[in-house]
Design an enzyme around this catalytic site. Structure first.
Site, short mmCIF file in Angstrom:
data_model
loop_
_atom_site.label_atom_id
_atom_site.label_comp_id
_atom_site.label_asym_id
_atom_site.label_seq_id
_atom_site.Cartn_x
_atom_site.Cartn_y
_atom_site.Cartn_z
N GLU A 38 0.81 -1.21 0.00
CA GLU A 38 0.00 0.00 0.00
C GLU A 38 0.86 1.28 0.00
OE1 GLU A 38 -3.35 0.45 -0.34
OE2 GLU A 38 -2.81 2.58 -0.32
N THR A 82 -5.91 1.17 -5.53
CA THR A 82 -5.41 -0.20 -5.37
C THR A 82 -6.04 -1.15 -6.38
OG1 THR A 82 -5.38 0.20 -2.97
CG2 THR A 82 -4.99 -2.05 -3.71
N HIS A 197 -1.51 3.53 4.71
CA HIS A 197 -2.54 4.15 3.88
C HIS A 197 -2.81 5.55 4.39
CE1 HIS A 197 -6.38 4.89 1.93
NE2 HIS A 197 -6.21 3.80 1.20
N ASP A 256 1.59 -0.15 -4.88
CA ASP A 256 0.36 -0.09 -5.69
C ASP A 256 0.15 1.24 -6.40
OD1 ASP A 256 -0.39 1.27 -3.35
OD2 ASP A 256 -2.32 0.25 -3.13
N HIS A 257 0.51 2.36 -5.73
CA HIS A 257 0.31 3.69 -6.31
C HIS A 257 0.94 4.71 -5.37
CE1 HIS A 257 -2.74 4.07 -3.22
NE2 HIS A 257 -3.29 2.95 -3.65
#
Ligand code: GP9
Ligand code: MN
Length: 409
Positions: A38, A82, A197, A256-257
């Site tokens: 994450e 995600t 996150h 993921d990003h």
């Protein structure tokens, strides 16, 4: 039917296959543990806070003799966050430029990674301690061919082991191990982490390094949850060793990003000690991608320009599974002929020489806009056309559900 043929022709022309590429079958028959990490971005790697490394485990891990590290790897996600990154890895298609394809096109026909692996007798599963319907995962996973989805209801979530978005990653891995062991081998298991996150809040007692002191609280806290993630990955690897699962497993760690948006550019600029122009903003979209094959000795740093779209063909290649009549927009990253190029979902792109974003063509060498004599076209122009063609084709497949008319076998 004819449109899908046109797309097939485009892919055959643009993406030259190479069965001779190195490392074919380097992880043949092994289990795969894929960790979708994450919000992890490359900019924390090898950086310190008050003399302490933010990611000491990953810093060593990427240089390990069994780790293949792609240090020019970009996320290609849009609003689906995600779930977009999952979609890229599973299908080698681009996600959509708005909305989340996991919601809007969950009933489409795909030939996704879990399905390909099922045909090779892999058990396929996802581990993620959030509500199973988040991002419509329960529906989409079934369509993509996953055998099992271990979600929130399969974990013991207490006040002690949860904060922020839910179960903390350390407890998540610990509680996942028994399920993992119960699976028939070989397995392909995707772990999706949660602790690191936005808004990156960590109880003070769980923090191992200090926060930053920039004017962005988000960035300041980000380094602490990044460190937590780093520790939890290390613990997880130790547990895999203790359980005897390490040797027979290939590990893939992928960010993921981004976690830090451009609203925090001032703080980012202060932390990194440089101005964040369009060029630097795109470079900040790099996320970790490390593939660890125990005992292989294949560790190496690859600086190819690569992205999430390339994961499906790359993983199949390492597992020694020959592509059938597949239609992938990404390429096996060990393919020598592969074009050094990646398209981001908003139409920005990265090539060997240029970075293009928000209508500006930057030189890779200088990091500054390319100066084009009046009346001459920008050197980014041909790439721009290619990118819009490629994204358009992928979109057409999704909007038209064109795989209904395509035979993958
Ligand atoms: C939610 C988790 C985070 O289950 O995957 O989602 P994100 O906001 O990063 O897309
Ligand atoms: Mn995410």
């Amino acid at each position: 039917g004819s449109e899908i043929q046109e797309i097939k022709d485009y892919i055959s022309e643009e993406k030259e296959g190479d069965n001779e590429a190195g490392l074919f079958g380097a992880a043949k028959g092994k289990n795969v543990v894929f960790v979708s990490v994450e919000s992890m971005q490359n900019f924390v790697l090898d950086e310190k806070v008050n003399g302490n490394e933010i990611t000491p485990f990953l810093n060593d891990f990427k240089q390990d003799e069994d780790t293949i590290w792609f240090n020019n790897f970009y996320h290609q996600t849009a609003q689906g966050k995600t779930s977009d990154s999952e979609f890229l890895v599973e299908t080698s298609l681009y996600p959509l430029d708005r909305g989340a394809v996991y919601f809007t096109h969950a009933q489409n026909e795909y030939y996704a990674l879990p399905e390909v692996l099922n045909e090779k007798d892999y058990t396929t599963s996802v581990f993620h301690a959030n509500n199973k319907s988040f991002w419509n995962r329960d529906v989409m996973y079934e369509n993509l061919g996953y055998d099992h989805f271990y979600s929130q209801e399969d974990y013991e979530v207490t006040e002690e082991n949860s904060f922020g978005w839910g179960l903390e990653d350390k407890a998540f891995y610990e509680q996942s191990i028994p399920y993992l062991k119960d699976q028939e081998q070989p397995f392909y298991s995707k772990f999706i982490t949660l602790t690191h996150h936005f808004p990156f809040e960590l109880p003070e007692s769980k923090a191992s390094i200090e926060k930053l002191e920039t004017n962005s609280n988000t960035l300041n806290q980000y380094v602490q949850t990044a460190r937590y993630t780093d520790e939890s990955l290390e613990d997880f690897m130790d547990q895999m060793r203790e359980e005897g699962l390490y040797e027979d497993t290939m590990f893939v760690f992928m960010g993921d990003h981004y976690g830090i948006s451009e609203f925090h550019n001032d703080a980012m600029s202060e932390f990194l000690g440089k101005e964040i122009n369009g060029y630097e903003h795109i470079q900040l979209q790099q996320v970790p991608m490390m593939i660890h094959i125990p005992g292989s000795g294949e560790g190496q740093t690859y600086d190819k320009i690569s992205g999430q779209i390339d994961m499906k063909p790359t993983l199949l290649h390492l597992l020694g599974i020959e592509e059938k009549n597949e239609l992938n927009f990404g390429e096996n990253l060990f393919n020598q002929h592969r074009q050094d190029f990646i398209a981001l979902r908003d139409g920005s792109f990265v090539t060997e020489e240029y970075i293009y974003t928000k209508s500006v063509c930057y030189s890779k060498e200088s990091g500054q806009p390319v100066e084009v004599p009046p009346g001459e076209p920008s050197p980014c122009e041909p790439w721009k056309e290619k990118v819009s063609k490629e994204l358009g084709y992928s979109d057409n497949i999704i909007y038209g559900d064109l795989f209904r008319f395509y035979d993958f076998q």
